[in-house]
Design a protein around this motif. Structure first.
Motif, PDB file in Angstrom:
ATOM      1  N   GLN A 140     -39.046  28.516 -23.342  1.00 52.63           N
ATOM      2  CA  GLN A 140     -37.731  29.342 -23.129  1.00 52.63           C
ATOM      3  C   GLN A 140     -37.988  30.393 -21.641  1.00 52.63           C
ATOM      4  OE1 GLN A 140     -36.453  30.959 -27.155  1.00 52.63           O
ATOM      5  NE2 GLN A 140     -38.772  31.288 -27.573  1.00 52.63           N
ATOM      6  N   GLY A 141     -37.056  30.941 -21.358  1.00 55.55           N
ATOM      7  CA  GLY A 141     -36.927  31.591 -20.090  1.00 55.55           C
ATOM      8  C   GLY A 141     -37.121  33.164 -20.445  1.00 55.55           C
ATOM      9  N   THR A 142     -37.830  33.321 -21.359  1.00 61.13           N
ATOM     10  CA  THR A 142     -38.564  35.048 -21.717  1.00 61.13           C
ATOM     11  C   THR A 142     -39.227  35.675 -20.562  1.00 61.13           C
ATOM     12  OG1 THR A 142     -40.152  34.220 -23.188  1.00 61.13           O
ATOM     13  CG2 THR A 142     -38.349  34.479 -24.206  1.00 61.13           C
ATOM     14  N   PHE A 143     -38.945  36.933 -20.585  1.00 61.97           N
ATOM     15  CA  PHE A 143     -39.961  37.818 -19.878  1.00 61.97           C
ATOM     16  C   PHE A 143     -40.399  38.794 -20.704  1.00 61.97           C
ATOM     17  CE2 PHE A 143     -35.535  39.384 -19.116  1.00 61.97           C
ATOM     18  CZ  PHE A 143     -35.734  40.704 -19.430  1.00 61.97           C
ATOM     19  N   ALA A 172     -27.803  36.191 -18.311  1.00 62.46           N
ATOM     20  CA  ALA A 172     -27.149  35.098 -18.299  1.00 62.46           C
ATOM     21  C   ALA A 172     -27.259  34.269 -19.172  1.00 62.46           C
ATOM     22  CB  ALA A 172     -27.499  34.408 -16.965  1.00 62.46           C
ATOM     23  N   ALA A 173     -28.431  34.486 -20.194  1.00 58.40           N
ATOM     24  CA  ALA A 173     -28.794  33.598 -21.360  1.00 58.40           C
ATOM     25  C   ALA A 173     -27.727  33.406 -22.333  1.00 58.40           C
ATOM     26  CB  ALA A 173     -30.305  33.720 -21.944  1.00 58.40           C
ATOM     27  N   MET A 174     -26.902  34.631 -22.354  1.00 58.11           N
ATOM     28  CA  MET A 174     -25.969  34.731 -23.419  1.00 58.11           C
ATOM     29  C   MET A 174     -24.921  33.592 -23.218  1.00 58.11           C
ATOM     30  SD  MET A 174     -24.752  38.683 -23.630  1.00 58.11           S
ATOM     31  CE  MET A 174     -25.307  39.429 -21.898  1.00 58.11           C
ATOM     32  N   THR A 175     -24.558  32.995 -22.113  1.00 59.97           N
ATOM     33  CA  THR A 175     -23.804  32.101 -21.885  1.00 59.97           C
ATOM     34  C   THR A 175     -24.393  30.651 -21.205  1.00 59.97           C
ATOM     35  OG1 THR A 175     -22.781  32.989 -20.077  1.00 59.97           O
ATOM     36  CG2 THR A 175     -21.994  33.695 -22.209  1.00 59.97           C
ATOM     37  N   ASP A 176     -25.454  30.833 -20.787  1.00 60.88           N
ATOM     38  CA  ASP A 176     -25.968  29.768 -19.859  1.00 60.88           C
ATOM     39  C   ASP A 176     -27.173  29.315 -20.567  1.00 60.88           C
ATOM     40  OD1 ASP A 176     -27.286  28.068 -18.111  1.00 60.88           O
ATOM     41  OD2 ASP A 176     -27.176  29.474 -16.322  1.00 60.88           O
ATOM     42  N   MET A 177     -27.306  28.205 -21.233  1.00 53.96           N
ATOM     43  CA  MET A 177     -28.444  27.287 -21.933  1.00 53.96           C
ATOM     44  C   MET A 177     -29.615  27.446 -20.811  1.00 53.96           C
ATOM     45  SD  MET A 177     -27.891  27.167 -25.010  1.00 53.96           S
ATOM     46  CE  MET A 177     -28.565  26.162 -25.798  1.00 53.96           C
ATOM     47  N   HIS A 178     -29.495  27.070 -19.792  1.00 59.89           N
ATOM     48  CA  HIS A 178     -30.350  26.955 -18.683  1.00 59.89           C
ATOM     49  C   HIS A 178     -31.061  28.239 -18.444  1.00 59.89           C
ATOM     50  CE1 HIS A 178     -30.024  22.670 -17.645  1.00 59.89           C
ATOM     51  NE2 HIS A 178     -28.635  22.931 -17.376  1.00 59.89           N
ATOM     52  N   ALA A 179     -30.413  29.124 -18.314  1.00 57.10           N
ATOM     53  CA  ALA A 179     -31.048  30.497 -18.402  1.00 57.10           C
ATOM     54  C   ALA A 179     -31.836  30.892 -19.627  1.00 57.10           C
ATOM     55  CB  ALA A 179     -30.151  31.491 -18.078  1.00 57.10           C
ATOM     56  N   PHE A 180     -31.268  30.412 -20.703  1.00 56.63           N
ATOM     57  CA  PHE A 180     -31.936  30.701 -21.751  1.00 56.63           C
ATOM     58  C   PHE A 180     -33.513  30.012 -22.122  1.00 56.63           C
ATOM     59  CE2 PHE A 180     -33.078  30.607 -26.284  1.00 56.63           C
ATOM     60  CZ  PHE A 180     -32.502  31.685 -26.934  1.00 56.63           C
ATOM     61  N   TYR A 181     -33.532  28.903 -21.714  1.00 58.94           N
ATOM     62  CA  TYR A 181     -34.675  27.947 -21.793  1.00 58.94           C
ATOM     63  C   TYR A 181     -35.374  27.775 -20.460  1.00 58.94           C
ATOM     64  CZ  TYR A 181     -32.999  26.500 -26.168  1.00 58.94           C
ATOM     65  OH  TYR A 181     -32.700  26.461 -27.810  1.00 58.94           O
ATOM     66  N   GLY A 182     -34.663  28.516 -19.414  1.00 64.69           N
ATOM     67  CA  GLY A 182     -35.602  28.399 -18.079  1.00 64.69           C
ATOM     68  C   GLY A 182     -35.992  27.095 -17.547  1.00 64.69           C
ATOM     69  N   GLY A 184     -33.968  25.599 -15.230  1.00 64.72           N
ATOM     70  CA  GLY A 184     -33.692  25.489 -13.884  1.00 64.72           C
ATOM     71  C   GLY A 184     -32.523  24.722 -13.513  1.00 64.72           C
ATOM     72  N   GLY A 185     -31.663  24.401 -14.403  1.00 65.69           N
ATOM     73  CA  GLY A 185     -30.471  23.436 -14.116  1.00 65.69           C
ATOM     74  C   GLY A 185     -30.567  21.886 -14.417  1.00 65.69           C
ATOM     75  N   ASP A 186     -31.807  21.763 -14.801  1.00 65.07           N
ATOM     76  CA  ASP A 186     -32.280  20.334 -15.072  1.00 65.07           C
ATOM     77  C   ASP A 186     -31.642  20.013 -16.609  1.00 65.07           C
ATOM     78  OD1 ASP A 186     -33.478  17.805 -15.840  1.00 65.07           O
ATOM     79  OD2 ASP A 186     -35.152  18.277 -13.986  1.00 65.07           O
ATOM     80  N   ASP A 187     -30.981  19.151 -16.551  1.00 63.04           N
ATOM     81  CA  ASP A 187     -30.448  18.714 -17.960  1.00 63.04           C
ATOM     82  C   ASP A 187     -31.634  18.063 -18.862  1.00 63.04           C
ATOM     83  OD1 ASP A 187     -28.164  19.794 -17.942  1.00 63.04           O
ATOM     84  OD2 ASP A 187     -27.110  18.060 -17.214  1.00 63.04           O
ATOM     85  N   ASP A 188     -32.233  17.185 -18.244  1.00 62.19           N
ATOM     86  CA  ASP A 188     -33.393  16.512 -19.048  1.00 62.19           C
ATOM     87  C   ASP A 188     -34.617  17.473 -19.461  1.00 62.19           C
ATOM     88  OD1 ASP A 188     -32.351  13.979 -18.737  1.00 62.19           O
ATOM     89  OD2 ASP A 188     -33.217  13.440 -16.928  1.00 62.19           O
ATOM     90  N   GLU A 189     -34.918  18.302 -18.550  1.00 59.05           N
ATOM     91  CA  GLU A 189     -35.766  19.445 -18.913  1.00 59.05           C
ATOM     92  C   GLU A 189     -35.212  20.430 -19.890  1.00 59.05           C
ATOM     93  OE1 GLU A 189     -39.160  21.789 -18.567  1.00 59.05           O
ATOM     94  OE2 GLU A 189     -38.792  19.786 -17.936  1.00 59.05           O
TER      95      GLU A 189
END
Length: 227
Positions: A140-143, A172-182, A184-189
């Protein structure tokens, strides 16, 4: 210093819980620090999962010395309902400092956890605190990541819960799954991280029977009495 956490409900909680008069009364009651996690307009776009009969309006954390009942009594004056617990805090990722009363630029998710009946306390804590923690951090993209294990209830008829977990994500994680999971825009990741996280979550029962409360996060130093 004892940490108390309350699930609270009521009218106009953003005003009531951030009122300097309330903070002064909490300080007089022995509170040294206050944290308010509000489900408010700033996080309206975020996902919620309710399990209580009524969605939680805010999570309030108070650090206090001595008798904690006065703190509970003060909070009861500004809420229509509260369920309070003494907790043991763990800090896998300590949250960054922010000035008193300033909203942190984050989506602060608070999850209320309940231990499933099929797991013993020791099994549940090991699966969560030992096995799951590094997976949660890696996927996850947690800090900021704060685990609070319930020690005992501090309000009458508080529903049985076992832990409260706060995780700080980019706004941005409220609406962007890549921001939530960190990812980086890579769908496979993203898919890999999601699968790993959900598999780990299921091992300690947090894939069901939980409340997820998105929130705006505020912290206040109160300078209450020290004995």
């Amino acid at each position: 210093m004892t940490k108390l956490m309350y699930a609270v409900w009521g009218d106009d909680l953003p005003t009531a819980l951030r009122d300097p008069d309330l903070h002064a009364r909490l300080a007089e009651a022995g509170a040294a620090r206050l944290q308010v996690n509000l489900d408010d307009e700033a996080v309206a776009a975020a996902m919620r999962i309710p399990t209580f009969d009524e969605p939680i309006g805010a999570i309030v954390s108070v650090w206090a010395d001595g008798d904690t009942q006065p703190v509970t009594d003060v909070l009861a004056t500004v809420t229509s309902r509260l369920a309070g617990y003494e907790v043991e805090e763990r800090l896998p990722i300590p949250p960054p400092d922010v000035a008193d009363g300033e909203r942190m630029d984050t989506l602060a998710n608070v999850a209320v956890l309940r231990r499933p009946a099929e797991l013993t306390v020791d099994e549940w804590r090991h699966n969560w605190l030992v096995d799951h923690t590094p997976v949660a951090i890696a996927t996850q993209g947690t800090f900021g990541y704060v685990q609070n294990v319930v020690v005992r209830p501090v309000t009458e008829d508080a529903p049985a819960i076992d832990a409260l977990v706060e995780e700080l994500f980019p706004s941005a994680a409220m609406t962007d799954m890549h921001a939530f999971y960190g990812s980086g825009g890579d769908d496979d990741e993203l898919n890999d991280r999601f699968t790993r996280l959900m598999t780990s979550v299921a091992r300690f029962g947090a894939d069901r029977d939980l409340d997820l409360v998105p929130s705006s996060r505020y912290v206040y130093t109160l300078g209450g009495r020290t004995g």
